[in-house]
Design a protein around this motif. Structure first.
Motif, PDB file in Angstrom:
ATOM      1  N   MET A   1      -5.048 -14.479 -15.511  1.00 27.46           N
ATOM      2  CA  MET A   1      -6.465 -14.718 -15.226  1.00 27.46           C
ATOM      3  C   MET A   1      -7.330 -14.398 -16.437  1.00 27.46           C
ATOM      4  O   MET A   1      -8.269 -15.128 -16.753  1.00 27.46           O
ATOM      5  N   ASN A   2      -7.021 -13.317 -17.128  1.00 26.10           N
ATOM      6  CA  ASN A   2      -7.773 -12.975 -18.341  1.00 26.10           C
ATOM      7  C   ASN A   2      -7.627 -14.064 -19.397  1.00 26.10           C
ATOM      8  O   ASN A   2      -8.592 -14.412 -20.076  1.00 26.10           O
ATOM      9  N   ALA A   3      -6.419 -14.615 -19.529  1.00 23.15           N
ATOM     10  CA  ALA A   3      -6.203 -15.702 -20.485  1.00 23.15           C
ATOM     11  C   ALA A   3      -7.015 -16.933 -20.096  1.00 23.15           C
ATOM     12  O   ALA A   3      -7.661 -17.564 -20.949  1.00 23.15           O
ATOM     13  N   LEU A   4      -7.011 -17.276 -18.816  1.00 21.59           N
ATOM     14  CA  LEU A   4      -7.785 -18.435 -18.353  1.00 21.59           C
ATOM     15  C   LEU A   4      -9.282 -18.219 -18.560  1.00 21.59           C
ATOM     16  O   LEU A   4     -10.003 -19.137 -18.970  1.00 21.59           O
ATOM     17  N   LEU A   5      -9.756 -17.019 -18.281  1.00 26.66           N
ATOM     18  CA  LEU A   5     -11.179 -16.732 -18.458  1.00 26.66           C
ATOM     19  C   LEU A   5     -11.581 -16.784 -19.925  1.00 26.66           C
ATOM     20  O   LEU A   5     -12.674 -17.235 -20.255  1.00 26.66           O
ATOM     21  N   SER A   6     -10.704 -16.344 -20.816  1.00 23.36           N
ATOM     22  CA  SER A   6     -11.046 -16.388 -22.239  1.00 23.36           C
ATOM     23  C   SER A   6     -11.086 -17.827 -22.748  1.00 23.36           C
ATOM     24  O   SER A   6     -11.920 -18.173 -23.574  1.00 23.36           O
ATOM     25  N   VAL A   7     -10.203 -18.688 -22.231  1.00 20.61           N
ATOM     26  CA  VAL A   7     -10.233 -20.103 -22.606  1.00 20.61           C
ATOM     27  C   VAL A   7     -11.509 -20.745 -22.086  1.00 20.61           C
ATOM     28  O   VAL A   7     -12.170 -21.512 -22.789  1.00 20.61           O
ATOM     29  N   GLN A   8     -11.879 -20.414 -20.875  1.00 19.74           N
ATOM     30  CA  GLN A   8     -13.076 -20.984 -20.269  1.00 19.74           C
ATOM     31  C   GLN A   8     -14.333 -20.555 -21.021  1.00 19.74           C
ATOM     32  O   GLN A   8     -15.287 -21.317 -21.142  1.00 19.74           O
ATOM     33  N   ALA A   9     -14.346 -19.351 -21.562  1.00 16.40           N
ATOM     34  CA  ALA A   9     -15.515 -18.829 -22.259  1.00 16.40           C
ATOM     35  C   ALA A   9     -15.597 -19.309 -23.710  1.00 16.40           C
ATOM     36  O   ALA A   9     -16.611 -19.114 -24.369  1.00 16.40           O
ATOM     37  N   ALA A  10     -14.543 -19.943 -24.196  1.00 14.44           N
ATOM     38  CA  ALA A  10     -14.504 -20.385 -25.586  1.00 14.44           C
ATOM     39  C   ALA A  10     -15.487 -21.534 -25.825  1.00 14.44           C
ATOM     40  O   ALA A  10     -15.900 -22.233 -24.908  1.00 14.44           O
ATOM     41  N   THR A  11     -15.839 -21.731 -27.078  1.00 18.26           N
ATOM     42  CA  THR A  11     -16.742 -22.807 -27.461  1.00 18.26           C
ATOM     43  C   THR A  11     -16.054 -24.160 -27.291  1.00 18.26           C
ATOM     44  O   THR A  11     -14.911 -24.335 -27.699  1.00 18.26           O
ATOM     45  N   ASP A  12     -16.748 -25.090 -26.685  1.00 23.54           N
ATOM     46  CA  ASP A  12     -16.239 -26.444 -26.523  1.00 23.54           C
ATOM     47  C   ASP A  12     -16.545 -27.209 -27.801  1.00 23.54           C
ATOM     48  O   ASP A  12     -17.678 -27.635 -28.034  1.00 23.54           O
TER      49      ASP A  12
END
Length: 51
Positions: free
Chosen positions: A15-26
């Motif tokens: 979940m932490n990995a998914l949240l960090s990807v989601q928070a990354a710059t598009d």
């Protein structure tokens, strides 16, 4: 993250990995915004503007 403390360790890490990807710059959206700005302002836009 405190809100994930109830999860088992493996799921919490995922979940932490998914949240960090989601928070990354598009990056694609960022490039599109640069190109749109150049077009609005009548500026020539090339690859150097979107690196």
């Amino acid at each position: 993250m405190d809100e994930l403390r109830w999860l088992p360790e493996v799921e919490r890490q995922e979940m932490n990995a998914l949240l960090s990807v989601q928070a990354a710059t598009d990056r694609l959206a960022e490039r599109a915004a640069i190109i749109a700005y150049c077009q609005r302002e009548g500026l020539h836009c090339n690859i150097r503007h979107t690196r």
